[in-house]
Design a protein around this motif. Structure first.
Motif, PDB file in Angstrom:
ATOM      1  N   VAL A   4      -2.128  36.616 -64.203  1.00 17.92           N
ATOM      2  CA  VAL A   4      -2.024  36.246 -65.773  1.00 17.92           C
ATOM      3  C   VAL A   4      -3.199  37.190 -66.041  1.00 17.92           C
ATOM      4  O   VAL A   4      -4.353  37.334 -65.643  1.00 17.92           O
ATOM      5  CB  VAL A   4      -2.417  35.099 -66.106  1.00 17.92           C
ATOM      6  CG1 VAL A   4      -2.635  34.764 -67.780  1.00 17.92           C
ATOM      7  CG2 VAL A   4      -1.268  34.134 -65.532  1.00 17.92           C
ATOM      8  N   MET A   5      -3.007  38.197 -67.256  1.00 19.92           N
ATOM      9  CA  MET A   5      -3.943  39.253 -67.655  1.00 19.92           C
ATOM     10  C   MET A   5      -4.328  38.800 -69.079  1.00 19.92           C
ATOM     11  O   MET A   5      -3.128  38.764 -69.899  1.00 19.92           O
ATOM     12  CB  MET A   5      -3.511  40.524 -67.428  1.00 19.92           C
ATOM     13  CG  MET A   5      -4.849  41.479 -67.776  1.00 19.92           C
ATOM     14  SD  MET A   5      -4.314  43.291 -67.445  1.00 19.92           S
ATOM     15  CE  MET A   5      -2.786  43.705 -68.110  1.00 19.92           C
ATOM     16  N   ASN A   6      -5.580  38.613 -69.527  1.00 23.80           N
ATOM     17  CA  ASN A   6      -5.727  38.442 -70.913  1.00 23.80           C
ATOM     18  C   ASN A   6      -6.729  39.544 -71.423  1.00 23.80           C
ATOM     19  O   ASN A   6      -7.921  39.575 -70.795  1.00 23.80           O
ATOM     20  CB  ASN A   6      -6.453  36.963 -70.955  1.00 23.80           C
ATOM     21  CG  ASN A   6      -6.363  36.353 -72.425  1.00 23.80           C
ATOM     22  OD1 ASN A   6      -5.890  37.253 -73.321  1.00 23.80           O
ATOM     23  ND2 ASN A   6      -6.826  35.270 -72.724  1.00 23.80           N
ATOM     24  N   ARG A   7      -6.390  40.209 -72.345  1.00 25.77           N
ATOM     25  CA  ARG A   7      -7.214  41.338 -72.911  1.00 25.77           C
ATOM     26  C   ARG A   7      -7.995  40.651 -74.136  1.00 25.77           C
ATOM     27  O   ARG A   7      -7.170  40.226 -75.088  1.00 25.77           O
ATOM     28  CB  ARG A   7      -6.492  42.561 -73.486  1.00 25.77           C
ATOM     29  CG  ARG A   7      -5.809  43.093 -72.162  1.00 25.77           C
ATOM     30  CD  ARG A   7      -4.809  44.280 -72.465  1.00 25.77           C
ATOM     31  NE  ARG A   7      -4.050  45.134 -71.442  1.00 25.77           N
ATOM     32  CZ  ARG A   7      -4.502  46.000 -70.811  1.00 25.77           C
ATOM     33  NH1 ARG A   7      -5.562  46.587 -70.875  1.00 25.77           N
ATOM     34  NH2 ARG A   7      -3.582  46.396 -69.732  1.00 25.77           N
ATOM     35  N   ILE A   8      -9.298  40.665 -74.064  1.00 32.35           N
ATOM     36  CA  ILE A   8     -10.139  40.092 -75.064  1.00 32.35           C
ATOM     37  C   ILE A   8     -11.023  40.899 -75.698  1.00 32.35           C
ATOM     38  O   ILE A   8     -11.846  41.333 -75.048  1.00 32.35           O
ATOM     39  CB  ILE A   8     -10.518  38.692 -74.688  1.00 32.35           C
ATOM     40  CG1 ILE A   8      -9.887  37.789 -74.070  1.00 32.35           C
ATOM     41  CG2 ILE A   8     -11.339  37.749 -75.912  1.00 32.35           C
ATOM     42  CD1 ILE A   8     -10.397  36.636 -73.064  1.00 32.35           C
ATOM     43  N   PRO A   9     -10.668  41.251 -77.004  1.00 31.98           N
ATOM     44  CA  PRO A   9     -11.506  42.281 -77.511  1.00 31.98           C
ATOM     45  C   PRO A   9     -12.833  41.594 -78.118  1.00 31.98           C
ATOM     46  O   PRO A   9     -12.706  40.759 -79.165  1.00 31.98           O
ATOM     47  CB  PRO A   9     -10.736  42.935 -78.822  1.00 31.98           C
ATOM     48  CG  PRO A   9      -9.655  41.956 -78.933  1.00 31.98           C
ATOM     49  CD  PRO A   9      -9.513  41.061 -77.881  1.00 31.98           C
ATOM     50  N   ALA A  85     -16.952  37.078 -83.499  1.00 36.23           N
ATOM     51  CA  ALA A  85     -17.226  37.729 -82.267  1.00 36.23           C
ATOM     52  C   ALA A  85     -16.166  38.477 -81.559  1.00 36.23           C
ATOM     53  O   ALA A  85     -16.440  39.238 -80.749  1.00 36.23           O
ATOM     54  CB  ALA A  85     -17.582  36.505 -81.272  1.00 36.23           C
ATOM     55  N   PHE A  86     -15.084  38.356 -82.165  1.00 36.98           N
ATOM     56  CA  PHE A  86     -14.008  38.988 -81.674  1.00 36.98           C
ATOM     57  C   PHE A  86     -13.573  40.168 -82.476  1.00 36.98           C
ATOM     58  O   PHE A  86     -13.400  39.981 -83.632  1.00 36.98           O
ATOM     59  CB  PHE A  86     -12.813  38.092 -81.457  1.00 36.98           C
ATOM     60  CG  PHE A  86     -13.257  36.884 -80.751  1.00 36.98           C
ATOM     61  CD1 PHE A  86     -13.135  37.248 -79.024  1.00 36.98           C
ATOM     62  CD2 PHE A  86     -13.671  35.876 -80.965  1.00 36.98           C
ATOM     63  CE1 PHE A  86     -13.446  36.292 -78.316  1.00 36.98           C
ATOM     64  CE2 PHE A  86     -13.991  34.740 -80.144  1.00 36.98           C
ATOM     65  CZ  PHE A  86     -13.920  35.017 -78.576  1.00 36.98           C
TER      66      PHE A  86
END
Length: 106
Positions: A4-9, A85-86
């Protein structure tokens, strides 16, 4: 194996707090059946997202994690970061590993 890959800006000024939240959260997932490994990748370029990778024995193990009390607790902790924060929404992607250079015979 299931990945599982989560891209979090994350905005740069919140990077340190974001990483601390994940250090705490990681301890919750470590105990889950079928969990293999967790990687949090810090972007080299400002503005690129963090990438959070979790490796699981199976999709079923991952799904069980998402329905666990530990998952709810971990995501409640992530709420300690303010919305500002995002830099945008996260993007979740899931994969099956078809080749692993560390495993003989692939």
């Amino acid at each position: 194996m299931f990945v599982v890959m989560n891209r979090i800006p994350v905005k740069p000024e919140y990077a340190e707090r974001f990483e601390e939240v994940f250090r705490t959260w990681a301890r919750l997932v470590d105990r889950m059946p079928g969990f293999i490994r967790n990687l949090v990748l810090r972007p080299q370029n400002p503005g690129d997202p963090y990438v959070v990778l979790t490796l699981w024995e199976s999709e079923e193990a991952f799904r069980a994690w998402t329905e666990s009390p530990e998952f709810k607790e971990g995501h409640a902790r992530s709420g300690t970061l303010p919305r500002e924060a995002f830099a945008g929404p996260n993007r979740l992607e899931v994969f099956q590993i078809t080749l692993d250079s560390e495993v003989e015979g692939d």
